[in-house]
Scaffold this motif. Structure first.
Motif, PDB file in Angstrom:
ATOM      1  N   GLN A 118      -5.746   1.969  -6.670  1.00 24.18           N
ATOM      2  CA  GLN A 118      -6.918   2.834  -6.567  1.00 24.18           C
ATOM      3  C   GLN A 118      -8.153   2.175  -7.181  1.00 24.18           C
ATOM      4  O   GLN A 118      -9.266   2.321  -6.672  1.00 24.18           O
ATOM      5  CB  GLN A 118      -6.644   4.194  -7.212  1.00 24.18           C
ATOM      6  N   LYS A 127       0.846  -1.187   0.000  1.00 27.34           N
ATOM      7  CA  LYS A 127       0.000   0.000   0.000  1.00 27.34           C
ATOM      8  C   LYS A 127       0.885   1.241   0.000  1.00 27.34           C
ATOM      9  O   LYS A 127       1.744   1.393   0.846  1.00 27.34           O
ATOM     10  CB  LYS A 127      -0.888  -0.035   1.232  1.00 27.34           C
ATOM     11  N   GLU A 180      -1.367   7.738   0.581  1.00 23.76           N
ATOM     12  CA  GLU A 180      -2.613   8.315   0.070  1.00 23.76           C
ATOM     13  C   GLU A 180      -2.321   9.733  -0.410  1.00 23.76           C
ATOM     14  O   GLU A 180      -1.681  10.503   0.292  1.00 23.76           O
ATOM     15  CB  GLU A 180      -3.674   8.354   1.174  1.00 23.76           C
ATOM     16  N   SER A 238      -4.045  13.310  -2.333  1.00 21.00           N
ATOM     17  CA  SER A 238      -5.295  14.016  -2.619  1.00 21.00           C
ATOM     18  C   SER A 238      -5.492  14.158  -4.125  1.00 21.00           C
ATOM     19  O   SER A 238      -4.582  13.885  -4.914  1.00 21.00           O
ATOM     20  CB  SER A 238      -5.253  15.407  -1.971  1.00 21.00           C
ATOM     21  N   LYS A 277      -9.388  -0.366  -4.724  1.00 19.25           N
ATOM     22  CA  LYS A 277     -10.037   0.329  -3.606  1.00 19.25           C
ATOM     23  C   LYS A 277     -11.440   0.784  -4.000  1.00 19.25           C
ATOM     24  O   LYS A 277     -12.399   0.609  -3.251  1.00 19.25           O
ATOM     25  CB  LYS A 277      -9.169   1.526  -3.200  1.00 19.25           C
ATOM     26  N   TYR A 319      -0.068   2.440  -8.724  1.00 19.63           N
ATOM     27  CA  TYR A 319      -0.994   3.350  -8.057  1.00 19.63           C
ATOM     28  C   TYR A 319      -2.403   3.211  -8.638  1.00 19.63           C
ATOM     29  O   TYR A 319      -3.388   3.113  -7.901  1.00 19.63           O
ATOM     30  CB  TYR A 319      -0.514   4.804  -8.175  1.00 19.63           C
ATOM     31  N   LYS A 328       5.012  12.578   2.488  1.00 18.74           N
ATOM     32  CA  LYS A 328       4.223  11.343   2.376  1.00 18.74           C
ATOM     33  C   LYS A 328       5.008  10.208   1.724  1.00 18.74           C
ATOM     34  O   LYS A 328       4.589   9.065   1.760  1.00 18.74           O
ATOM     35  CB  LYS A 328       2.957  11.587   1.542  1.00 18.74           C
TER      36      LYS A 328
END
Length: 122
Positions: A81, A3, A6, A8, A84, A77, A54
């Motif tokens: 996503q 993972k 995260e 934005s 998810k 990525y 991050k």
């Protein structure tokens, strides 16, 4: 697949620029590539700073400027996503996602043909 951090939606816009250019970019380079967004230099610099913290990008100083490159792999990525998204909205069922798109006429005949070809390759 591990993972990753995260990010934005705004940070994703910057990641798309970094992924697309394939070489380290300065804050000004990113601003220039996103001219249609009309973001201020300070906004892009702040977002890049957050992304460094991050672990999404790396910033290296060359002369007076920092140059940034992605640490997140674009393909990994996007896969993470997508999983998810499917997990959250379709209980982990890709079939339910595709059925929803099909039932709501979101898939063109061309899309359906491409999906069939993709499955025939397997």
């Amino acid at each position: 697949m591990e993972k990753g951090p995260e990010i934005s939606e705004s940070e994703l816009e910057i990641m798309k620029v970094l992924w697309g250019k394939k070489l380290p970019l300065s804050v000004q380079d990113v601003c220039d590539a996103m001219i249609e967004k009309n973001w201020k230099y300070s906004t892009v610099a702040t977002l890049l700073g957050r992304m460094v913290k991050k672990g999404a990008v790396e910033g290296k100083k060359k002369g007076y400027l920092y140059y940034y490159k992605p640490l997140l792999d674009e393909k990994e990525y996007k896969i993470a996503q997508a999983k998810k998204f499917v997990g959250k909205l379709y209980d982990g069922s890709v079939k339910n996602l595709v059925a929803s798109l099909f039932e709501n006429n979101e898939l063109s005949e061309e899309d359906i043909a491409e999906l069939k070809d993709l499955f025939d390759l397997k």
